[in-house]
Design an enzyme around this catalytic site. Structure first.
Site, short mmCIF file in Angstrom:
data_model
loop_
_atom_site.label_atom_id
_atom_site.label_comp_id
_atom_site.label_asym_id
_atom_site.label_seq_id
_atom_site.Cartn_x
_atom_site.Cartn_y
_atom_site.Cartn_z
N ASP A 35 5.47 27.59 26.74
CA ASP A 35 4.36 28.49 27.01
C ASP A 35 4.85 29.82 27.57
OD1 ASP A 35 1.62 29.27 27.58
OD2 ASP A 35 1.17 27.14 27.74
N THR A 76 -3.16 31.26 24.59
CA THR A 76 -2.60 29.91 24.51
C THR A 76 -3.26 29.04 23.44
OG1 THR A 76 -1.88 29.94 26.81
CG2 THR A 76 -2.19 27.78 25.80
N ASP A 300 4.53 29.42 31.71
CA ASP A 300 3.37 30.32 31.65
C ASP A 300 2.83 30.60 33.04
OD1 ASP A 300 1.22 31.66 29.98
OD2 ASP A 300 -0.02 30.21 31.04
N ASP A 347 3.73 29.81 22.16
CA ASP A 347 2.36 30.15 21.78
C ASP A 347 2.09 31.64 21.89
OD1 ASP A 347 2.68 29.99 24.52
OD2 ASP A 347 0.75 29.05 24.91
N HIS A 348 2.90 32.33 22.68
CA HIS A 348 2.78 33.79 22.88
C HIS A 348 3.90 34.21 23.81
CE1 HIS A 348 1.27 32.89 26.89
NE2 HIS A 348 0.39 32.07 26.33
#
Length: 542
Positions: A35, A76, A300, A347-348
């Site tokens: 993440d 996400t 994240d 995811d990013h």
């Protein structure tokens, strides 16, 4: 008689030949999504990683060096769904972590489901399912291809990052519940937790992990890729006076159990649970390929709190690298080296902290969406005589009170035009698009296509805002960072392949997040997900 004999021999040869040449597949596929992992983290800390984690994948696997997200927003739930469907929000419908339903005006959480109940907890944290995902996943397609004999399991601290990758017909998806301090699931999957989950939860690993203070893995003066340890643009845990190490989290955990998420111990907990899932379901030991999805989410939470240039982010990746090495060694012993296929992606990514950028004289600032939204409503009230026409600015999109506009018989096209004109004048805004007119908007590629890919008529606002590079939504003086924009820091992600069917190497041509699912489908010789628009990456295979 002789003819019959040769006929029988021929039939036998065909049948035994078919039995001796089954479709070749790995015993287990492991999809790891880290993440908020920017692509450059692969190399920023490479000289500090060991040989068995990220560097194992880089050295012995195949790296797609220019992998990009091709949708907006880069959040996400959207990323996880896109990875495993090979589709985009316009098709799979997961347009954000949250969105506003344009037909009802109701705010929707991506995996909420009022028809199911929590399993393993009395909290509402288990009232979740993949119902809102409109497309099949590669995990669904594996189940369909093997007549549901493959086993599929999803694991994450986050509900959405476990549920959406595992798909609609998973054997189980499990996530961490802060209230009960254990992994739970929902009745979408089962009526009660498996015994192996109860055994794992009974060990109370979160309490054990968080009892130790978070100190740097190596001497603090060796963290030369990071800024000073205590800077104003980093966040603090409750009760802390500075942002620096060490972080004594045990006292915070007593009142705030989710603090484990914002520490490297959350990744350790997740990968330990993943090992328990492999053992509990005996993944990779049967006659059919199984699939395990893992989201390492603490990267994240730590990134949001501290920003990419912090010692905390460097430390969480150094520790994750060691956890991955332990996990891969476990798979070598449990499943067999070369018998499992791994892909690792994100995811990013994330932007640099605004304060960090400003300290180095690089243009960046906060877009104060609350203030802008209030001023926008005031302008629309003055022009159209009705207050609160704008209901939300979530996902960098403007949502209107459609029922109110219809009741008052207001000029909807005029409201949109006035909104676009107002927003274009705001500081930090680069483009504003009326999505009903996106084809004629003067917005450069690939931004225009990313907007179109992210637009779902029923789940997206009709006005899209695109900010200046390095700007993001927040309040002046805010700490940490976030993501969600089109810029490379948010959309350039790692993509590593390793193990069964993969040759070592590196690819520099551009590929996209949507290409992951069809590539897995090609490797497994199964159908692509039903909303897939990506392309196979042929270079990775042996």
């Amino acid at each position: 008689m002789k003819r019959l004999y040769f006929l029988l021999i021929a039939v036998f040869t065909v049948l035994t030949g078919s039995a001796q040449n089954p479709v070749k597949r790995p015993k287990l596929v492991v999809g790891i999504v880290v993440d908020q992992m920017r692509w450059d983290y692969l190399y920023r800390y490479a000289d500090r990683y060991g040989s068995g984690g990220f560097n194992r994948l880089l050295k012995d696997g195949y790296s797609c060096e220019n992998t990009f997200i091709s949708h907006l927003p880069s959040f996400t739930a959207v990323g996880h769904t896109t990875i495993f469907t090979g589709s985009v929000p316009a098709i799979h419908g997961i347009t954000g972590n949250d969105w506003v339903d344009e037909l009802t005006g109701r705010s929707v959480y991506c995996t909420e489901d009022s028809t199911v109940q929590s399993v393993g907890s009395t909290s509402k944290a288990g009232k979740m399912s993949p119902r809102n995902n409109l497309a099949s996943t590669i995990t669904d397609e594996l189940k369909l291809a093997t007549n549901f004999r493959s086993k599929v399991v999803g694991v994450s601290l986050k509900d959405r990052a476990s549920i959406l990758p595992a798909g609609h017909v998973a054997d189980g998806a499990f996530w961490f519940d802060d209230e009960s301090r254990q992994f739970i699931t929902s009745t979408w999957y089962m009526k009660e937790l498996p015994q192996w989950v109860n055994r794992f939860n009974s060990k109370k690993e979160p309490e054990t992990l968080i009892a130790q203070p978070w100190t740097t893995l190596y001497p603090a003066n060796t963290y030369t890729q990071s800024t000073a340890d205590d800077v104003p643009w980093e966040g603090k845990f409750k009760g802390e006076k500075t942002t620096g190490f060490p972080h004594d989290l045990s006292e915070v955990f007593k009142q705030d159990p989710d603090v484990i998420r914002s520490s490297p111990y959350g990744n350790t907990l997740t990968l330990d649970f993943a090992k328990a899932a492999v053992d509990g379901y005996q993944l990779g030991t049967g006659a059919f390929t199984d699939f395990l999805t893992i989201n390492c989410a603490s990267t994240d939470y730590v990134g949001h709190k501290y920003g990419p240039n912090s010692m905390e982010v460097e430390d969480v990746y150094l520790r994750l690298d060691k956890d991955l090495e332990t996990f891969f060694n476990y798979l070598d012993q449990k499943v067999g080296k070369g018998q499992y296929l791994v892909f690792l992606t994100a995811d990013h990514g994330a932007a640099h902290a605004i304060g960090f950028m400003q300290a180095h004289k690089i243009p960046a600032d906060f877009f104060e969406s609350g203030k802008v939204g209030k001023a926008l409503n005031e302008m629309l009230k003055n022009q159209f005589g009705v207050d609160k026409l704008v209901t939300s600015g979530t996902n960098y999109q403007i949502h209107f009170d459609n029922k109110l506009i219809e009741q008052r018989k207001l000029d909807y096209a005029g409201i949109k035009k006035a909104t676009v004109s107002f927003l274009q004048k705001q500081e930090g805004v680069e483009f504003v698009a009326d999505l009903d007119e996106i084809g004629s908007e003067s917005i450069p590629e690939p931004i225009k296509t990313m907007i179109i890919n992210g637009y779902n008529y029923k789940r997206s606002g009709p006005i899209q805002i695109v900010l200046n590079p390095a700007w993001f939504a927040g309040s002046a003086g805010g700490t940490g960072t976030t993501h969600g924009t089109w810029n490379p820091h948010d959309t350039h992600i790692p993509l590593l392949w390793y193990g069964w069917g993969i040759k070592p190497g590196q690819l520099t041509r551009e590929v996209h997040m949507t290409d992951i699912a069809p590539t897995i489908a090609a490797l497994l010789h199964i159908q692509r997900p039903n909303g897939c628009i990506g392309s196979v990456i042929p270079e990775i295979g042996q």
